[in-house]
Design an enzyme around this catalytic site. Structure first.
Site, PDB file in Angstrom:
ATOM      1  N   ASP A 164      12.186 -15.340 -11.140  1.00 27.07           N
ATOM      2  CA  ASP A 164      11.779 -14.209 -10.299  1.00 27.07           C
ATOM      3  C   ASP A 164      12.041 -12.821 -10.903  1.00 27.07           C
ATOM      4  O   ASP A 164      11.164 -11.967 -10.906  1.00 27.07           O
ATOM      5  CB  ASP A 164      12.454 -14.373  -8.914  1.00 27.07           C
ATOM      6  CG  ASP A 164      12.136 -13.247  -7.934  1.00 27.07           C
ATOM      7  OD1 ASP A 164      11.287 -12.401  -8.261  1.00 27.07           O
ATOM      8  OD2 ASP A 164      12.742 -13.216  -6.850  1.00 27.07           O
TER       9      ASP A 164
ATOM     10  N   ASN B  32      16.589 -32.213  -1.654  1.00 28.04           N
ATOM     11  CA  ASN B  32      17.498 -31.396  -0.859  1.00 28.04           C
ATOM     12  C   ASN B  32      17.571 -29.974  -1.391  1.00 28.04           C
ATOM     13  O   ASN B  32      17.948 -29.064  -0.684  1.00 28.04           O
ATOM     14  CB  ASN B  32      18.905 -32.003  -0.875  1.00 28.04           C
ATOM     15  CG  ASN B  32      18.895 -33.354  -0.210  1.00 28.04           C
ATOM     16  OD1 ASN B  32      18.102 -33.589   0.697  1.00 28.04           O
ATOM     17  ND2 ASN B  32      19.753 -34.255  -0.665  1.00 28.04           N
ATOM     18  N   THR B  33      17.217 -29.792  -2.674  1.00 29.06           N
ATOM     19  CA  THR B  33      17.360 -28.461  -3.247  1.00 29.06           C
ATOM     20  C   THR B  33      16.254 -27.519  -2.792  1.00 29.06           C
ATOM     21  O   THR B  33      16.413 -26.322  -2.801  1.00 29.06           O
ATOM     22  CB  THR B  33      17.364 -28.503  -4.783  1.00 29.06           C
ATOM     23  OG1 THR B  33      16.505 -29.528  -5.216  1.00 29.06           O
ATOM     24  CG2 THR B  33      18.757 -28.707  -5.313  1.00 29.06           C
TER      25      THR B  33
ATOM     26  N   GLY C  73      12.473 -33.677  -7.417  1.00 28.74           N
ATOM     27  CA  GLY C  73      12.982 -35.027  -7.171  1.00 28.74           C
ATOM     28  C   GLY C  73      12.923 -35.969  -8.352  1.00 28.74           C
ATOM     29  O   GLY C  73      13.048 -37.170  -8.181  1.00 28.74           O
TER      30      GLY C  73
ATOM     31  N   SER D 238      19.019 -31.210  -9.401  1.00 23.76           N
ATOM     32  CA  SER D 238      20.199 -31.991  -8.986  1.00 23.76           C
ATOM     33  C   SER D 238      20.569 -33.098  -9.951  1.00 23.76           C
ATOM     34  O   SER D 238      21.757 -33.405 -10.078  1.00 23.76           O
ATOM     35  CB  SER D 238      20.010 -32.596  -7.593  1.00 23.76           C
ATOM     36  OG  SER D 238      18.738 -32.408  -7.122  1.00 23.76           O
TER      37      SER D 238
ATOM     38  N   MET E 134      13.590 -68.119  -6.406  1.00 24.38           N
ATOM     39  CA  MET E 134      13.512 -67.302  -5.203  1.00 24.38           C
ATOM     40  C   MET E 134      14.813 -66.548  -5.083  1.00 24.38           C
ATOM     41  O   MET E 134      15.895 -67.108  -5.232  1.00 24.38           O
ATOM     42  CB  MET E 134      13.296 -68.226  -4.022  1.00 24.38           C
ATOM     43  CG  MET E 134      14.250 -68.051  -2.859  1.00 24.38           C
ATOM     44  SD  MET E 134      13.864 -66.576  -1.951  1.00 24.38           S
ATOM     45  CE  MET E 134      15.379 -66.358  -1.039  1.00 24.38           C
TER      46      MET E 134
ATOM     47  N   CYS F   9      -0.314 -65.545  -1.425  1.00 31.06           N
ATOM     48  CA  CYS F   9       0.978 -65.254  -2.063  1.00 31.06           C
ATOM     49  C   CYS F   9       1.124 -66.036  -3.358  1.00 31.06           C
ATOM     50  O   CYS F   9       1.633 -65.546  -4.352  1.00 31.06           O
ATOM     51  CB  CYS F   9       2.126 -65.613  -1.144  1.00 31.06           C
ATOM     52  SG  CYS F   9       1.997 -64.822   0.451  1.00 31.06           S
TER      53      CYS F   9
HETATM   54  C1  LIG Z   1      15.730 -40.564  -7.364  1.00 25.41           C
HETATM   55  O1  LIG Z   1      14.772 -39.868  -6.601  1.00 25.41           O
HETATM   56  C2  LIG Z   1      14.117 -40.664  -5.637  1.00 25.41           C
HETATM   57  C3  LIG Z   1      13.005 -39.811  -5.026  1.00 25.41           C
HETATM   58  O2  LIG Z   1      13.434 -38.533  -4.706  1.00 25.41           O
HETATM   59  C4  LIG Z   1      15.136 -41.148  -4.628  1.00 25.41           C
HETATM   60  O3  LIG Z   1      14.497 -41.927  -3.640  1.00 25.41           O
HETATM   61  C5  LIG Z   1      16.180 -41.974  -5.369  1.00 25.41           C
HETATM   62  O4  LIG Z   1      17.163 -42.417  -4.472  1.00 25.41           O
HETATM   63  C6  LIG Z   1      16.812 -41.147  -6.479  1.00 25.41           C
HETATM   64  N1  LIG Z   1      17.685 -42.000  -7.266  1.00 25.41           N
HETATM   65  C7  LIG Z   1      18.857 -41.581  -7.666  1.00 25.41           C
HETATM   66  C8  LIG Z   1      19.611 -42.549  -8.519  1.00 25.41           C
HETATM   67  O5  LIG Z   1      19.290 -40.490  -7.362  1.00 25.41           O
HETATM   68  C1  LIG Z   2       6.916 -69.789  -6.780  1.00 25.81           C
HETATM   69  C2  LIG Z   2       8.202 -69.322  -6.282  1.00 25.81           C
HETATM   70  O1  LIG Z   2       8.894 -68.597  -6.946  1.00 25.81           O
HETATM   71  N1  LIG Z   2       8.539 -69.718  -5.080  1.00 25.81           N
HETATM   72  C3  LIG Z   2       9.757 -69.305  -4.416  1.00 25.81           C
HETATM   73  C4  LIG Z   2       9.432 -68.167  -3.503  1.00 25.81           C
HETATM   74  O2  LIG Z   2      10.453 -67.869  -2.602  1.00 25.81           O
HETATM   75  C5  LIG Z   2      10.852 -68.960  -1.826  1.00 25.81           C
HETATM   76  C6  LIG Z   2      11.815 -68.461  -0.780  1.00 25.81           C
HETATM   77  O3  LIG Z   2      11.307 -67.383  -0.071  1.00 25.81           O
HETATM   78  C7  LIG Z   2      11.436 -70.016  -2.765  1.00 25.81           C
HETATM   79  O4  LIG Z   2      11.947 -71.110  -2.063  1.00 25.81           O
HETATM   80  C8  LIG Z   2      10.365 -70.478  -3.713  1.00 25.81           C
HETATM   81  O5  LIG Z   2      10.891 -71.340  -4.658  1.00 25.81           O
END
Ligand SMILES: *[C@@H]1O[C@H](CO)[C@@H](O)[C@H](O)[C@H]1NC(C)=O
Ligand SMILES: CC(=O)N[C@H]1CO[C@H](CO)[C@@H](O)[C@@H]1O
Ligand SMILES: *[C@@H]1O[C@H](CO)[C@@H](O)[C@H](O)[C@H]1NC(C)=O
Ligand SMILES: *[C@@H]1O[C@H](CO)[C@@H](O)[C@H](O)[C@H]1NC(C)=O
Length: 547
Positions: free
Chosen positions: A74, A139-140, A177, A209, A295, A457
């Protein structure tokens, strides 16, 4: 002469109690300089002029020792009094042209911009660099009206890329951020969205930050510097470049065969974070294609699992805060290890909780592939910042009837892929898959797949294994996984013992396994049954508008 400036790690100071505490700003900045910041902006909106000049003089001494430029936020008068390298001007400060008239041609002048119009004016008036933001809420900076996100910044970069020479040459840093956890993804995704081979990218990141607000600014700065300098692990493997015209039948078939074999040989871990409903079928399918299912819905375990070289599937089946926080931890771990991450935004758009969850996940890390049905992908488009002409609400996991033609879908997936710098797969009677420059329409598969819980899935699981085993060609690997899956479904549905979706499942698992064994043992005939078309060129249907 104007100093040559390296913008990559741009420190903005903050003297407020909340960040600085009772430490001395000059000492904190000195630590940051030792850590490797490349330019410093002294920002202090409250001190008296006398104190500003005194602190700025002390900061300038330190900066000079490291040969790092100091700019003053500024206050053009303070910059002149101190004799430092330049100023940074916000939208409420003196305009760039007046400051240039006072400071002359050799000082650095930067300007904060958050819109194309502001960027245009700043360049026209002679700014050397633009501080573009705000990227994320912090926050800043309490003023949240200027939060423009990744996409807002990319729009400005694209404008600069397309405009005159001074605009192309102006340097850019993003602000808001950025910290160690999101820095590499931000750098990867911040480029002008265009299919040009060398689009304009951001020159640096401004942080407040993440350096001023931590106990050890030197280590923090040097960590950020090393993150900037090292390749983003999730995009570290160079991808082949191929003309769309070269994506012919034989290239495709060879890549399918290679990819099936690679999964078989490496048996990659497929780590899924998914709900209980689909675990059995998912695990069996992973085993059938040659992957090793695991899993774990516990985010704390993810860093260890990520090191095993496999892929991760994030399934949005449950969107409780606890699940989302585990998802974020896992995404960060796989991004850091360079393991592929597939996002399956189940039911995205159906409820506002799911919309928020999707936005949260997209901001949590980088996804190598996002897959979903038409409605889910439209929800991804919204979460990615597009405005849609279609305002239909998604009603549930069922996809309902299609609203779009195949060319329209091709356009939608390619736009999202380019914007998120990822691969997007929209499933349906004809699947559309795109990485932004290449888009394919795939007509294999069988309706039974849509009648079985968990089949969507399991496709995510399959593709994640293919990506993990074929890191050097992710797009064609994803296509190969999809084809393996859908051709096995066709074969299962044809079998005499299959009379409906119930008997289909075990047969499907058999056929997945058998198609793999076929390739491994040299029987490649099934690969000739792929129904793949290259979609090109893709028209602009105006369905998605840049928000
Ligand atoms: C980094 O910034 C992101 C987005 O602002 C925030 O969600 C995350 O918690 C921050 N991670 C750290 C390690 O400060
Ligand atoms: C393919 C695979 O990784 N399947 C896994 C997905 O997650 C379930 C539990 O939510 C596991 O039991 C499976 O083995
Ligand atoms: C998309 O994939 C093709 C085929 O591998 C590749 O040539 C092209 O460079 C990729 N495009 C992007 C934007 O990654
Ligand atoms: C798991 O799936 C297999 C194959 O579809 C099926 O035979 C088996 O009964 C299932 N097990 C459970 C516990 O659901």
């Amino acid at each position: 002469m104007k100093p040559q400036v390296e913008y990559s790690l741009y420190l903005v100071t903050d003297s407020t109690e909340a960040l600085l505490g009772d430490r001395d700003l000059v000492e904190v900045v000195e630590q940051a300089l030792l850590g490797g910041v490349t330019i410093v902006q002294y920002r202090d909106k409250t001190s008296d002029t006398g104190d500003l000049v005194a602190t700025a003089t002390a900061l300038h001494e330190k900066c000079k020792l490291h040969n790092i430029p100091l700019v003053i936020n500024d206050r053009v008068d303070v910059a002149l009094a101190v004799g430092c390298e330049g100023v940074h001007l916000g939208q409420d400060d003196m305009d760039v042209a007046s400051a240039r008239a006072i400071l002359g041609p050799d000082r650095i002048i930067g300007a904060t911009v958050s819109s194309i119009e502001e960027a245009r004016k700043a360049v026209e008036r002679g700014a050397d660099y633009l501080g573009i933001g705000t990227l994320y809420a912090t926050n800043t900076k309490k003023n949240t009206k200027d939060i423009i996100g990744i996409n807002g910044i990319r729009k400005i970069l694209k404008y600069l890329d397309d405009a005159d020479e001074p605009s192309q040459k102006v340097k850019t840093v993003c602000i808001g951020g950025v910290n160690a956890s999101n820095l590499q993804r931000v750098l990867y995704q911040l480029y002008a969205p265009s299919s040009l081979s060398k689009p304009k990218t951001i020159d640096g990141v401004a942080v407040v930050s993440a350096i001023i607000g931590v106990r050890d600014p030197r280590t923090a700065a040097s960590h950020l510097r090393s993150l900037i300098a090292s390749p983003h692990p999730f995009a570290a493997t160079p991808q082949p470049t191929l003309d769309a015209s070269k994506l012919d039948d034989s290239t495709l078939k060879q890549s399918v065969i290679r990819a099936v074999k690679a999964v078989h040989e490496t048996s990659p871990l497929s780590h899924n974070m998914t709900n209980l409903v689909v675990q059995n079928i998912s695990a069996n399918i992973a085993l059938a294609i040659g992957a090793s299912p695991i899993m774990s819905n516990n985010g704390a375990e993810a860093p260890d699992l990520a090191k095993l070289g496999g892929g991760l599937v994030i399934n949005m089946g449950t969107v409780t805060p606890e699940a989302l926080s585990n998802h974020r931890k896992a995404i960060e771990a796989y991004n850091a290890a360079g393991g592929p991450v597939v996002l399956d935004p189940v039911g995205a758009g159906a409820t506002s909780a799911r919309k928020e969850a999707l936005t949260f996940l997209l901001a949590s890390g980088y996804f190598d592939l996002i897959k979903g049905n038409e409605r889910e992908i439209m929800a991804v488009a919204r979460a990615s910042g597009f405005t849609l002409d279609d305002t239909t609400q998604q009603r549930g996991v069922d996809s309902g009837t299609s609203l779009f033609s195949t060319p329209q879908k091709a356009y939608i997936v390619s736009r999202i892929a380019l914007r998120e710098r990822t691969i997007v797969l929209m499933t349906g009677a004809v699947d559309l898959i795109s990485n932004g420059t290449h888009t394919l329409a795939i007509a294999n598969g069988h309706p039974y797949l849509g009648m079985v819980t968990g089949s969507g899935c399991s496709l995510g699981t399959t593709i994640s294994a293919y990506l993990a085993a074929n890191k050097e060609g992710k797009f064609l690997a994803a296509v190969a996984g999809l084809l393996h899956y859908e051709i096995a479904a066709e074969d299962a549905a044809k079998r005499e013992d299959v009379r409906g979706p119930g008997t289909f499942i075990p047969a499907f698992i058999d056929e997945l396994y058998l198609r793999r064994v076929d390739v491994v043992e040299g029987r490649k005939a099934w690969v000739d049954r792929v129904k793949v078309e290259v979609v090109e060129p893709i028209g602009d249907f105006g369905l998605l508008r840049e928000a």
